[in-house]
Design a protein around this motif. Sequence first.
Motif, PDB file in Angstrom:
ATOM      1  N   GLY A 195       6.810  36.050  27.484  1.00  0.00           N
ATOM      2  CA  GLY A 195       7.766  36.574  26.500  1.00  0.00           C
ATOM      3  C   GLY A 195       7.422  36.189  25.082  1.00  0.00           C
ATOM      4  O   GLY A 195       6.270  36.281  24.650  1.00  0.00           O
ATOM      5  N   ASP A 196       8.450  35.698  24.339  1.00  0.00           N
ATOM      6  CA  ASP A 196       8.275  35.457  22.916  1.00  0.00           C
ATOM      7  C   ASP A 196       7.868  34.021  22.595  1.00  0.00           C
ATOM      8  O   ASP A 196       7.869  33.614  21.432  1.00  0.00           O
ATOM      9  CB  ASP A 196       9.548  35.807  22.151  1.00  0.00           C
ATOM     10  N   ILE A 197       7.536  33.228  23.628  1.00  0.00           N
ATOM     11  CA  ILE A 197       7.167  31.835  23.352  1.00  0.00           C
ATOM     12  C   ILE A 197       5.666  31.596  23.547  1.00  0.00           C
ATOM     13  O   ILE A 197       5.234  30.463  23.764  1.00  0.00           O
ATOM     14  CB  ILE A 197       7.959  30.849  24.229  1.00  0.00           C
ATOM     15  N   LEU A 198       4.862  32.637  23.464  1.00  0.00           N
ATOM     16  CA  LEU A 198       3.418  32.446  23.597  1.00  0.00           C
ATOM     17  C   LEU A 198       2.939  31.457  22.532  1.00  0.00           C
ATOM     18  O   LEU A 198       3.305  31.551  21.365  1.00  0.00           O
ATOM     19  CB  LEU A 198       2.680  33.773  23.449  1.00  0.00           C
ATOM     20  N   SER A 210       7.553  23.676   8.560  1.00  0.00           N
ATOM     21  CA  SER A 210       6.306  23.166   7.987  1.00  0.00           C
ATOM     22  C   SER A 210       5.148  23.322   8.962  1.00  0.00           C
ATOM     23  O   SER A 210       4.069  23.792   8.595  1.00  0.00           O
ATOM     24  CB  SER A 210       6.482  21.699   7.594  1.00  0.00           C
ATOM     25  N   GLU A 211       5.383  22.965  10.211  1.00  0.00           N
ATOM     26  CA  GLU A 211       4.276  22.946  11.169  1.00  0.00           C
ATOM     27  C   GLU A 211       3.890  24.339  11.628  1.00  0.00           C
ATOM     28  O   GLU A 211       2.742  24.575  11.979  1.00  0.00           O
ATOM     29  CB  GLU A 211       4.629  22.067  12.368  1.00  0.00           C
ATOM     30  N   ARG A 212       4.832  25.280  11.633  1.00  0.00           N
ATOM     31  CA  ARG A 212       4.422  26.620  12.048  1.00  0.00           C
ATOM     32  C   ARG A 212       3.522  27.259  10.997  1.00  0.00           C
ATOM     33  O   ARG A 212       2.657  28.077  11.333  1.00  0.00           O
ATOM     34  CB  ARG A 212       5.630  27.487  12.364  1.00  0.00           C
ATOM     35  N   ASN A 213       3.663  26.871   9.736  1.00  0.00           N
ATOM     36  CA  ASN A 213       2.700  27.327   8.733  1.00  0.00           C
ATOM     37  C   ASN A 213       1.330  26.732   8.989  1.00  0.00           C
ATOM     38  O   ASN A 213       0.305  27.403   8.835  1.00  0.00           O
ATOM     39  CB  ASN A 213       3.188  26.959   7.336  1.00  0.00           C
ATOM     40  N   GLU A 229       3.110  36.920  15.437  1.00  0.00           N
ATOM     41  CA  GLU A 229       4.552  37.150  15.536  1.00  0.00           C
ATOM     42  C   GLU A 229       5.242  36.053  16.343  1.00  0.00           C
ATOM     43  O   GLU A 229       6.406  35.731  16.087  1.00  0.00           O
ATOM     44  CB  GLU A 229       4.838  38.529  16.149  1.00  0.00           C
ATOM     45  N   ASN A 230       4.533  35.485  17.331  1.00  0.00           N
ATOM     46  CA  ASN A 230       5.122  34.370  18.088  1.00  0.00           C
ATOM     47  C   ASN A 230       5.274  33.142  17.213  1.00  0.00           C
ATOM     48  O   ASN A 230       6.344  32.523  17.161  1.00  0.00           O
ATOM     49  CB  ASN A 230       4.239  34.019  19.281  1.00  0.00           C
ATOM     50  N   ILE A 231       4.203  32.796  16.516  1.00  0.00           N
ATOM     51  CA  ILE A 231       4.192  31.579  15.698  1.00  0.00           C
ATOM     52  C   ILE A 231       5.275  31.640  14.630  1.00  0.00           C
ATOM     53  O   ILE A 231       6.022  30.677  14.412  1.00  0.00           O
ATOM     54  CB  ILE A 231       2.803  31.373  15.066  1.00  0.00           C
ATOM     55  N   GLY A 243       2.865  38.792   6.670  1.00  0.00           N
ATOM     56  CA  GLY A 243       3.981  37.955   7.088  1.00  0.00           C
ATOM     57  C   GLY A 243       3.660  36.487   7.135  1.00  0.00           C
ATOM     58  O   GLY A 243       2.786  36.062   7.851  1.00  0.00           O
ATOM     59  N   HIS A 244       4.356  35.701   6.364  1.00  0.00           N
ATOM     60  CA  HIS A 244       4.225  34.249   6.417  1.00  0.00           C
ATOM     61  C   HIS A 244       5.457  33.662   5.769  1.00  0.00           C
ATOM     62  O   HIS A 244       6.145  34.297   4.978  1.00  0.00           O
ATOM     63  CB  HIS A 244       2.944  33.773   5.710  1.00  0.00           C
ATOM     64  N   ASP A 245       5.752  32.422   6.132  1.00  0.00           N
ATOM     65  CA  ASP A 245       6.910  31.755   5.545  1.00  0.00           C
ATOM     66  C   ASP A 245       6.685  31.534   4.063  1.00  0.00           C
ATOM     67  O   ASP A 245       5.587  31.199   3.621  1.00  0.00           O
ATOM     68  CB  ASP A 245       7.150  30.406   6.228  1.00  0.00           C
TER      69      ASP A 245
END
Length: 896
Positions: free
Chosen positions: A60-63, A139-142, A183-185, A445-447
């Motif tokens: 699902g969406d947690i890859l 912070s870490e997902r970036n 998109e997951n990250i 797309g990015h934070d």
Amino acid sequence: MIRSIYVCFLFVLSISIAGADEPVVTVLDNGLTVITQEFHYAPVIASVISYRVGSRNETGDILGMSHFCEHLMFKGTPDMPKSRFWQIVQRDGGSANAFTMQDATCYYLVLPSSRIEDAFAIESDRMINCTIDSAEVVSERNVVHEERRSRTTDSPDGALWEALRETAFLEHPYGNPVIGYDENILAYDHEKAREYYELWYCPSNAVLAVVGDFNTEELLAQIDSYFGDIPSGNTPPEPDIPEPEQTEARYVEIEHASNLPRFIMVFHIPEALDPDTPALEIISTYLTGGRSGRLDQILVETNLVQGIRAGNGFNIDPGLFNVSVTMFPPDDSDISLQEVQNMIWAELDIIASDGISPENLEDLKNRYRAREILSNANPVGQAMQYSLGMTMFNDPFLAKKQLEEVELLTPGDISDVAQRYFRRNGVTIAVLNPSGGMGMEGQAGHDELPTDITEPSSIDYEGLEIPEDFLIPPETSIADGVVQFNLQNGLILLVKEDHTFPVAAVSFTVPMGTLMNTSELNGLVSITTGTMLKGTDELNSTEFHKRLEMEGSYLRFYSGEEFSTGSVTLLSEDIEVAFESISDLLLRPALRTSDYETVLNEAYADLEMSAERSFSVAWDSLQAITARSPSDYRSPSEETLDRITLEAVESFHEICCRPGGSVIAVVGDVDAHNVYELTQNYFGDWSNPSEPLPLISIPLFSDSPGDTVLTPMPGRVQVAVMIGRNAPGMDMPDFPAFNVMNVILGRGIGSRLGHSVRDEQGLAYSVGSWTSSYDSTGTFIAYLSTLADYAHQAASSVIFEMERIGSENVRDIELRLAKASAAGRQALSGMSYSQQASRLALLTADGRPLNWDLIYLEEVLELTPDDLREAAARYLVPGEWFVSIAGGIQDNNIEE
């Protein structure tokens, strides 16, 4: 409480290790499996803890969530702030890291044995108390998004493997990238992360392996006190998503902004526990196991492809057997991708029809047996094997059992397995076509990140204890026990005996360096060493390398700036094979025209491959702007390679490859006087040429007040940023202060740059600094990789920290931590024979005493904050930066 203990006696095909007890498997009441083994040859321990969770468990969406949780495990706990983990590791002089695979996530620590409880305090705390809040997740997902862009979007190999797996697997999660998709990250939040962490991180889903210098009974009591009260946990059932059988060939093709065509062909194979796995392992080694591999012989040694590699997947569920190929540039290639694939198919068909000859199969078995011993001749390798074997396959000794199965293989077994899996209707082929600048589209797309540079929060050191005994230099050195022999021809031999492992490491240096030739011939030394590695008049390249490779070893030989270095690590019973091979390499290379042409073509292809990597491009441009004159720029180019003739190679070898100034260092299970006799036999008649060695010309650093160069790389979304300055040489009085300053500034995630640019701002996955020094001068480099849109902010943050460390004293605790780290690292310096041999050879070649490590440490322990500030201010001059930026540069995303 400890529930059960059992000792495992490994009789079959094992070689005894002096000072090592049998491994002990213990299960705590909460389900944590603990595997321990005592090694007392060095004051070191390796702690490896693995969790049975990876991309195989994601849908699902947690890859990518397994990999993301790996990152979050370094973000601290309520009792251990995020910086504390790295501070403890640094204080102890240790090392640490982690990795996520399809089937498991693994964390390892290497520490002095006196600091063993620090490992348990860290791992038990973050097993249950990991801090996962919204700010850390954002912070870490970036950081992870940056990692994905670097390793997949901008990487030709990463992009090709992703396309390959998506095509090869239609249902199974092995088809998903371990890191996840963009998109997951970008959709990760703290609730998803915490739910996943609490589900999988628990004792019943973990295996802890500890190998090294300890007492087992005392160690188990410590482990029980740290981990015993953690709730067992309740993980969900194993995923059961069978992959449908492949009945027809599949093909995928991608374009990428790179220079070299590539392709990968894969076949579905069974899980690692299947009886066919040992045969598949032997086939992969037969095809590309070193320079004597069959596909290397017919494709690489004949100059048809740039590189080739075969690999056998080793997974919980059925995986893939792969053959990956990198071609030469299209304009320089004499063969098409289809023709290369046909040649690979021909070899696979021969194996399916005839198997592997009994003689070759016996050689491969010997090689497999030796490789098993060599790979575990240190605590880290042994602990890793135990932990992952138990985590993935419920058997910490699987590798040893499969070695038994390899011994039983026959040519018929090999043929049967090849017929079963290497089918034309079961192949998947992925092809990468270099686009010549078209590239992949940038990922949207990015934070959002702040656009103004603000002073980062200070690193939290409150509660970090550094006792006085952490600052006492050890009494031991790698020089201890070394016996030196000086041969009449000037060759120096160093021998250090240690009989813990049945292994010997040989390292050697010869006075032929890149600074000995003019800049007009940049690349001459690497062409010379590469051609020397192609064999003798009696032995072609395959025959020359097969001697060592069939003993589970191989010969390394690299060009360096002041001397070239080589090494061999092998079973001690085979040490004469090492001396025979090194003697042939140095004294009797054939230097054939065909071999020279092959190596030269490889060098041209290496330039093309370097031009695909933003860090390589940025580094090359930085060297150009920091060179005081054209003669001080020492990187090869097409123009300099064009000037290198076979006659130049022959002359350079004849003049520079000599016993005077050469060093051989041997460490391990040997007798010093026997090694001396071997050296006399193989090198005693080696003579020095009458012509003197060429003078070493040290490159001079630019005397201009800074410069900036921007190198666009179309199709890239990332940029590499490098900022350079001159630095002190190793013989200069401020070298220790500058070196320690660099540790505080940019050595690792816990440094100032790691804290500010990565941890606080989430601007970069990779950021830091290093120094490279000759005797009288050196170079300082700060580096980072980030999204092109963030390049200005990230570079400004790095420069801010560089200016700050040159204008303000470091805190007392920062310097004290750096000193403790330097002292603690001494214990780890003897962890492997190869490390010791290399260090001894390099120190001697550089004219330094063998106990230079202790001499340098004494100087470090005397440093003050004023010393560091003054050294930084002397070289890191504000406004005089040399900046090189390469990658996805556009007019609107880089501000000068």
